[in-house]
Design a protein around this motif. Sequence first.
Motif, PDB file in Angstrom:
ATOM      1  N   SER A   1     -18.222 -47.769  37.468  1.00 40.64           N
ATOM      2  CA  SER A   1     -16.884 -47.528  36.562  1.00 40.64           C
ATOM      3  C   SER A   1     -17.019 -46.123  35.418  1.00 40.64           C
ATOM      4  CB  SER A   1     -16.646 -48.863  35.730  1.00 40.64           C
ATOM      5  OG  SER A   1     -17.453 -48.694  34.608  1.00 40.64           O
TER       6      SER A   1
ATOM      7  N   GLN B   1     -20.742 -49.968  29.496  1.00 43.28           N
ATOM      8  CA  GLN B   1     -19.846 -49.549  30.749  1.00 43.28           C
ATOM      9  C   GLN B   1     -18.825 -50.467  31.472  1.00 43.28           C
ATOM     10  OE1 GLN B   1     -22.099 -46.527  32.718  1.00 43.28           O
ATOM     11  NE2 GLN B   1     -22.673 -45.939  30.832  1.00 43.28           N
TER      12      GLN B   1
ATOM     13  N   THR C   1     -20.794 -40.021  29.626  1.00 37.34           N
ATOM     14  CA  THR C   1     -20.455 -38.650  29.217  1.00 37.34           C
ATOM     15  C   THR C   1     -21.463 -38.021  28.588  1.00 37.34           C
ATOM     16  OG1 THR C   1     -19.117 -39.809  27.449  1.00 37.34           O
ATOM     17  CG2 THR C   1     -17.900 -38.716  29.381  1.00 37.34           C
ATOM     18  N   TYR C   2     -22.776 -38.432  28.619  1.00 38.64           N
ATOM     19  CA  TYR C   2     -24.031 -37.960  27.955  1.00 38.64           C
ATOM     20  C   TYR C   2     -25.054 -38.149  29.089  1.00 38.64           C
ATOM     21  CZ  TYR C   2     -24.607 -42.922  27.715  1.00 38.64           C
ATOM     22  OH  TYR C   2     -24.643 -44.268  27.849  1.00 38.64           O
ATOM     23  N   THR C   3     -26.139 -37.235  28.464  1.00 41.73           N
ATOM     24  CA  THR C   3     -27.180 -36.964  29.398  1.00 41.73           C
ATOM     25  C   THR C   3     -28.186 -38.319  29.737  1.00 41.73           C
ATOM     26  OG1 THR C   3     -29.158 -35.816  29.829  1.00 41.73           O
ATOM     27  CG2 THR C   3     -28.518 -35.973  27.648  1.00 41.73           C
TER      28      THR C   3
ATOM     29  N   THR D   1     -17.974 -41.999  34.965  1.00 44.07           N
ATOM     30  CA  THR D   1     -19.137 -41.416  34.667  1.00 44.07           C
ATOM     31  C   THR D   1     -19.572 -41.494  33.134  1.00 44.07           C
ATOM     32  OG1 THR D   1     -18.197 -39.408  34.900  1.00 44.07           O
ATOM     33  CG2 THR D   1     -19.587 -39.888  36.746  1.00 44.07           C
TER      34      THR D   1
END
Lengths: 299, 489
Positions: free
Chosen positions: A3, A227, A7-9, A5
């Motif tokens: 669901s 998520q 948005t952080y590493t 991607t």
Amino acid sequence: MQSGTPTYTRNIDQVNAQERVTKLFSRSIKKESKIVALNTVLSMIDLTTLEGKDSQGKVKQLCYKAAHLHDQFSNLPNVAAICVYPPMVPVAKKALNGTGINVASVATAFPSGMTSLDTKLEEVKTVVAAGADEVDMVISRGKFLQGEYDWVSDEIAKVKEACGEAHLKVILESGELVTLDNVRLASDLAMAAGADFIKTSTGKVSPAATPSVVLIMLEAIRDFYKQTGKKIGMKPAGGVSKAKLAVQYLVMVRETLGQDWLSPDLFRFGASSLANDVIMQIVKQSTGVYQSTNYFSID
Amino acid sequence: MKTEVKTLDFNTDWEYSPALESTDHIHIQEPTDLFISGEFIPGVRGKYFETINPANEEKIANVAEAEKADVDLAVKAARKAYDNVWSKMKPTERGKYIFRIARLIQERAREFAVIESLDGGKPIRESRDVDVPLSAAHFFYYAGWADKLEYAFPGRDAHPVGVAGQIIPWNFPLLMAAWKIAPALATGNTIVLKPAETTPLTAMKLAEIIQECDLPPGVVNIINGGGNTGQALVEHADVDKIAFTGSTEVGKFIMKTVVGTGKKYTLELGGKAANILFDDAPVDQAVEGIVNGIFFNQGHVCCAGSRLFVQENIAENVISKLKERMETLIVGDPLDKNTDIGAINSKIQLDKIKMYVDIGQKEGGSIFQSPCSLPKMGYWHAPTLFTDVSQSHRIVQEEIFGPVLAIQTFRTVDEVIMKANNTPYGLSGGVWTDKGSKIFSLSKKIRAGVIWANTFNKFDPSAPFGGYKESGLGREGGVEGLMPYVNLV
């Protein structure tokens, strides 16, 4: 993942992760809070025997112990499950009948995972048919380290399918993944592929569960929940033999994931000797003195 | 991606029982007198003021207040010790005394930690794990320099300056005393130190240790009082050097006072540090860094990371993680070993913080505070953050010196550098990124004395500390920290 991607590493800073662990582990757990914690720990234990020399007799003894931790103390909880090799599942299932304690079986060519996928699926189906409530699989670390992430992911998904109603715990074997970046990636893969629990180690590779690995996996679970809304469980295994360390892990769970994970439904300890140390501490809390280990059964 | 909010419940059934550090073993002199010429003596006019515990507003001790005449006595004692003993002593011998002070701080670490938390309100885990060990480390570090000054300044002769007047703040009372005293002693100066009015007790405990060490009388003198005492010390004609840590306002006053007198001076003043978080940073660890940057010591830190800049594409995630993390911060009794955030140091400071939080809201900032319950007695403030603020908001421009974080977002590197430098201060800064190249590029372009990369609020005696612009001048710590206390010939 499925669901959206993130948005952080997912890079992990090892030094700061360790620093966070140190801070969490310096919590001072005393008095009432210690007794509550020790009882909670007991209820989260997957009492384990995973040796080539395991006998039916030993498994029966272990099952009896699981339901009678220390009969001198009447209010102790039962452990959550018994964890055994596949051939012992029928023995354990029979011995635990009526106790409410689950039977967990390792599968998928535990501990190395070095066999064909068909063989692994067959093994999973066999243990589930024999009555295993929970299946502890190992991921293919070789494929993972080769970068074959889709392959690893597919394998987990197929094992999950083979599990049917049984709960799936996915063992990452963090000692072979080496870096925290890898641990984080493997956790994310496993959860997306259908794991109900993620588990640090087989106990056959050193290091097994380390505090920073457990922290990173708990944080992965937190992000996955954010998520997807799915609550994935966590199981450190191997190397947790002392009550103090187990309580420190509870602190880590409490301050990373909160109330819902402070339950055997979502947190387990894979351990063989932890239970006795916890019982010893509970007895000490009530009597004020440590008793000889001779007073605690070694099954 | 818009999904429904999934919340975690940190209000757990399992709670931590109180784990109070014992106060049985500590001894505080009543009354606490002035330490002049190796003796504890009352002030000339016998005046005392009270020091209280900010966590419960109860009095801890009466402390002698130094008047002008007492300041004069202390400076005379320091001058005498300088002329007759300390400046003539072999450097190796000076070093031995400083080592002795360091060892005694270690031996009595627990007592120092408890008194620091009682008198100042900071959590025992910080006074125990940060303030006291770092203080000992400072004395150890500079003790080592005492007989090696020729290596610090090759080809030059380093002469002591003379009598140093030192004024320190209330946020790290013992540590700031160590920062000031250790390098001054190592270079052969004598000292008159004035701790802050609200936190005199650990410095006076240090005075007891100095007495125990048989340091020659007058080498270190410690006197207490407020602004008037400080002013008398700054204006005293026989003081050769002023070292001050505190507010920019007072720093400016000191600068005006000493100009033209020939006195050397160093100033370590306020800050409004930018803590910059890029989208390639390790997020969970960076959130810890943000928390440590602004909530460490209740935000009473001149180098606190009080302006957070988050790259726009990760801002929503970071802020939500940060809020959740703030829910788990334990605010309460400073002596409880599980306390993360202790008491605000004084009523005055609490009022100032509240004023700024009020201003922030009136100017349109969105406030979030961790949902902790605060004790009834004492001075407390919940960890607070503001979003929807910009460089033109007062809470972004001015130093609050409390647990209040102002968050802005940014898109490009150039933009964030410009905003980071858009402040009269320049004490510290932080960068969070996985890229080494970004760290090096940014740390050169941000005008601040200290830049932390992937960490915050880390201190070491060997690392120089000090500011650009209105954050002060001169450096403390490291070889550079010797400079203000020597004349090179």
